[in-house]
Write a protein that holds these residues in place. Structure first.
Motif, PDB file in Angstrom:
ATOM      1  N   PHE A 116       8.197 -14.251  -1.067  1.00 52.48           N
ATOM      2  CA  PHE A 116       7.521 -13.778   0.137  1.00 52.48           C
ATOM      3  C   PHE A 116       6.941 -12.385  -0.073  1.00 52.48           C
ATOM      4  CE2 PHE A 116       7.503 -11.725   4.332  1.00 52.48           C
ATOM      5  CZ  PHE A 116       6.646 -12.593   4.990  1.00 52.48           C
ATOM      6  N   ALA A 117       7.677 -11.517  -0.767  1.00 50.51           N
ATOM      7  CA  ALA A 117       7.189 -10.163  -1.021  1.00 50.51           C
ATOM      8  C   ALA A 117       5.962 -10.192  -1.929  1.00 50.51           C
ATOM      9  CB  ALA A 117       8.295  -9.316  -1.641  1.00 50.51           C
ATOM     10  N   ILE A 118       5.969 -11.051  -2.946  1.00 55.27           N
ATOM     11  CA  ILE A 118       4.813 -11.174  -3.840  1.00 55.27           C
ATOM     12  C   ILE A 118       3.602 -11.682  -3.075  1.00 55.27           C
ATOM     13  CG2 ILE A 118       3.899 -12.494  -5.795  1.00 55.27           C
ATOM     14  CD1 ILE A 118       6.740 -12.312  -7.009  1.00 55.27           C
ATOM     15  N   ILE A 119       3.803 -12.669  -2.219  1.00 57.00           N
ATOM     16  CA  ILE A 119       2.692 -13.211  -1.427  1.00 57.00           C
ATOM     17  C   ILE A 119       2.154 -12.140  -0.479  1.00 57.00           C
ATOM     18  CG2 ILE A 119       2.123 -14.880   0.380  1.00 57.00           C
ATOM     19  CD1 ILE A 119       3.997 -16.847  -1.084  1.00 57.00           C
ATOM     20  N   CYS A 120       3.028 -11.338   0.128  1.00 62.00           N
ATOM     21  CA  CYS A 120       2.575 -10.256   1.009  1.00 62.00           C
ATOM     22  C   CYS A 120       1.754  -9.230   0.240  1.00 62.00           C
ATOM     23  CB  CYS A 120       3.766  -9.567   1.663  1.00 62.00           C
ATOM     24  SG  CYS A 120       4.515 -10.512   2.976  1.00 62.00           S
ATOM     25  N   GLY A 121       2.208  -8.853  -0.940  1.00 62.72           N
ATOM     26  CA  GLY A 121       1.469  -7.891  -1.754  1.00 62.72           C
ATOM     27  C   GLY A 121       0.122  -8.430  -2.189  1.00 62.72           C
ATOM     28  N   LEU A 122       0.083  -9.697  -2.600  1.00 57.15           N
ATOM     29  CA  LEU A 122      -1.177 -10.316  -3.013  1.00 57.15           C
ATOM     30  C   LEU A 122      -2.144 -10.425  -1.841  1.00 57.15           C
ATOM     31  CD1 LEU A 122      -2.797 -11.679  -5.265  1.00 57.15           C
ATOM     32  CD2 LEU A 122      -1.710 -13.833  -4.606  1.00 57.15           C
ATOM     33  N   ALA A 123      -1.636 -10.827  -0.683  1.00 58.87           N
ATOM     34  CA  ALA A 123      -2.488 -10.944   0.502  1.00 58.87           C
ATOM     35  C   ALA A 123      -3.027  -9.578   0.913  1.00 58.87           C
ATOM     36  CB  ALA A 123      -1.709 -11.578   1.650  1.00 58.87           C
ATOM     37  N   ALA A 124      -2.199  -8.543   0.824  1.00 54.65           N
ATOM     38  CA  ALA A 124      -2.655  -7.198   1.166  1.00 54.65           C
ATOM     39  C   ALA A 124      -3.747  -6.743   0.197  1.00 54.65           C
ATOM     40  CB  ALA A 124      -1.485  -6.215   1.154  1.00 54.65           C
ATOM     41  N   TYR A 125      -3.559  -7.004  -1.096  1.00 58.42           N
ATOM     42  CA  TYR A 125      -4.557  -6.601  -2.092  1.00 58.42           C
ATOM     43  C   TYR A 125      -5.883  -7.333  -1.872  1.00 58.42           C
ATOM     44  CZ  TYR A 125      -6.983  -6.045  -6.494  1.00 58.42           C
ATOM     45  OH  TYR A 125      -7.932  -5.782  -7.446  1.00 58.42           O
ATOM     46  N   ILE A 126      -5.811  -8.638  -1.669  1.00 54.61           N
ATOM     47  CA  ILE A 126      -7.035  -9.415  -1.450  1.00 54.61           C
ATOM     48  C   ILE A 126      -7.707  -8.977  -0.154  1.00 54.61           C
ATOM     49  CG2 ILE A 126      -7.905 -11.731  -0.936  1.00 54.61           C
ATOM     50  CD1 ILE A 126      -5.802 -12.797  -2.911  1.00 54.61           C
ATOM     51  N   ILE A 138      -5.389   0.916  -5.679  1.00 51.20           N
ATOM     52  CA  ILE A 138      -5.113   0.019  -4.557  1.00 51.20           C
ATOM     53  C   ILE A 138      -4.092  -1.042  -4.972  1.00 51.20           C
ATOM     54  CG2 ILE A 138      -6.132  -1.701  -3.009  1.00 51.20           C
ATOM     55  CD1 ILE A 138      -8.724   0.012  -3.138  1.00 51.20           C
ATOM     56  N   MET A 139      -4.220  -1.562  -6.181  1.00 51.75           N
ATOM     57  CA  MET A 139      -3.262  -2.560  -6.678  1.00 51.75           C
ATOM     58  C   MET A 139      -1.863  -1.964  -6.789  1.00 51.75           C
ATOM     59  SD  MET A 139      -3.333  -4.792 -10.206  1.00 51.75           S
ATOM     60  CE  MET A 139      -5.050  -5.171  -9.999  1.00 51.75           C
ATOM     61  N   LEU A 140      -1.767  -0.743  -7.292  1.00 51.18           N
ATOM     62  CA  LEU A 140      -0.471  -0.077  -7.405  1.00 51.18           C
ATOM     63  C   LEU A 140       0.162   0.125  -6.039  1.00 51.18           C
ATOM     64  CD1 LEU A 140       1.652   1.348  -9.150  1.00 51.18           C
ATOM     65  CD2 LEU A 140       0.318   3.433  -8.883  1.00 51.18           C
ATOM     66  N   LEU A 141      -0.645   0.542  -5.072  1.00 52.93           N
ATOM     67  CA  LEU A 141      -0.119   0.752  -3.718  1.00 52.93           C
ATOM     68  C   LEU A 141       0.340  -0.557  -3.071  1.00 52.93           C
ATOM     69  CD1 LEU A 141      -2.618   3.436  -2.399  1.00 52.93           C
ATOM     70  CD2 LEU A 141      -0.244   3.765  -3.110  1.00 52.93           C
ATOM     71  N   LEU A 186       3.991  -1.583  -1.815  1.00 52.35           N
ATOM     72  CA  LEU A 186       4.188  -2.187  -0.495  1.00 52.35           C
ATOM     73  C   LEU A 186       5.007  -3.474  -0.599  1.00 52.35           C
ATOM     74  CD1 LEU A 186       3.418  -2.291   2.580  1.00 52.35           C
ATOM     75  CD2 LEU A 186       1.507  -3.719   1.843  1.00 52.35           C
ATOM     76  N   ALA A 187       4.710  -4.304  -1.593  1.00 61.02           N
ATOM     77  CA  ALA A 187       5.461  -5.551  -1.771  1.00 61.02           C
ATOM     78  C   ALA A 187       6.921  -5.266  -2.101  1.00 61.02           C
ATOM     79  CB  ALA A 187       4.821  -6.395  -2.871  1.00 61.02           C
ATOM     80  N   CYS A 188       7.186  -4.247  -2.899  1.00 54.37           N
ATOM     81  CA  CYS A 188       8.573  -3.880  -3.215  1.00 54.37           C
ATOM     82  C   CYS A 188       9.308  -3.399  -1.969  1.00 54.37           C
ATOM     83  CB  CYS A 188       8.597  -2.801  -4.286  1.00 54.37           C
ATOM     84  SG  CYS A 188       8.056  -3.363  -5.898  1.00 54.37           S
ATOM     85  N   LEU A 189       8.620  -2.630  -1.137  1.00 52.15           N
ATOM     86  CA  LEU A 189       9.234  -2.171   0.115  1.00 52.15           C
ATOM     87  C   LEU A 189       9.524  -3.331   1.050  1.00 52.15           C
ATOM     88  CD1 LEU A 189       7.170   1.063   0.826  1.00 52.15           C
ATOM     89  CD2 LEU A 189       9.563   0.909   0.133  1.00 52.15           C
TER      90      LEU A 189
END
Length: 68
Positions: free
Chosen positions: A11-21, A39-42, A46-49
């Protein structure tokens, strides 16, 4: 196998990917395409948080310890 931890990570990976896209497809992202690595690093941070907060929330509210 720790299924709860795996689902939280997914779920965290999907959230990070969705935020980046979402950011890169926005007007801001198109104007600042030269900053895509920042932006990718941020979004990775965010996904880790999100993953960390979900681990705490699941452990607190459901009483299920979710180990790293």
């Amino acid at each position: 196998m720790n299924w709860m931890g795996m689902l939280i990570n997914l779920f965290a990976i999907i959230c990070g990917l969705a935020a980046y896209i979402g950011i890169m497809n926005s007007k801001f992202g198109k104007e600042h395409a030269n900053l895509q690595y920042v932006i990718m690093l941020l979004t990775i941070i965010l996904a880790c948080l999100v993953g960390g907060l979900l681990r705490v929330a699941v452990g607190y509210f459901m009483g299920v310890p979710v180990h790293v």
